[in-house]
Design a protein around this motif. Structure first.
Motif, short mmCIF file in Angstrom:
data_model
loop_
_atom_site.label_atom_id
_atom_site.label_comp_id
_atom_site.label_asym_id
_atom_site.label_seq_id
_atom_site.Cartn_x
_atom_site.Cartn_y
_atom_site.Cartn_z
N THR A 12 0.83 -1.21 0.00
CA THR A 12 0.00 0.00 0.00
C THR A 12 0.86 1.25 0.00
N MET A 13 1.91 1.27 0.81
CA MET A 13 2.78 2.44 0.86
C MET A 13 3.54 2.64 -0.45
N GLY A 20 1.71 9.25 -5.61
CA GLY A 20 2.16 10.57 -5.14
C GLY A 20 3.27 11.15 -5.99
N PHE A 21 4.14 10.29 -6.50
CA PHE A 21 5.21 10.75 -7.38
C PHE A 21 4.64 11.40 -8.64
N GLY A 24 2.66 14.56 -7.71
CA GLY A 24 3.62 15.60 -7.38
C GLY A 24 4.37 16.12 -8.59
N ALA A 25 4.59 15.24 -9.57
CA ALA A 25 5.30 15.65 -10.78
C ALA A 25 4.50 16.69 -11.56
N THR A 26 3.19 16.63 -11.45
CA THR A 26 2.38 17.64 -12.15
C THR A 26 2.55 19.01 -11.51
N MET A 27 3.01 19.04 -10.25
CA MET A 27 3.21 20.31 -9.55
C MET A 27 4.69 20.62 -9.35
N ASN A 28 5.56 19.91 -10.11
CA ASN A 28 7.01 20.08 -10.03
C ASN A 28 7.59 19.77 -8.66
N ILE A 35 6.72 11.21 -0.99
CA ILE A 35 6.94 11.09 0.46
C ILE A 35 5.65 11.37 1.22
N LEU A 36 4.94 12.39 0.81
CA LEU A 36 3.69 12.75 1.49
C LEU A 36 2.67 11.62 1.40
N PHE A 37 2.45 11.10 0.20
CA PHE A 37 1.46 10.03 0.05
C PHE A 37 1.89 8.77 0.79
#
Length: 55
Positions: A12-13, A20-21, A24-28, A35-37
């Motif tokens: 799951t992690m 999340g990667f 997050g890549a869509t927001m640079n 890490i957050l997810f």
């Protein structure tokens, strides 16, 4: 049963980290998103395991 919960938690992690990667890549901020997810999923798995003890 303990090993199964551990494996499911890790999977799951990892899945949450990959998702999340890409989010997050869509927001640079790819690594920050991963890490957050992963942390959110990890905390949720710990809470679920503590709440559902089979002793």
């Amino acid at each position: 049963m303990k090993k199964f919960r551990t494996v499911v938690s890790i999977i799951t992690m990892v899945i949450a980290g990959v998702i999340g990667f890409f989010i997050g890549a869509t927001m640079n901020e790819a690594m920050s998103g991963a890490i957050l997810f992963s942390m959110i999923a990890g905390i949720a798995c710990v809470v679920f395991t503590i709440d559902n003890r089979a002793e």
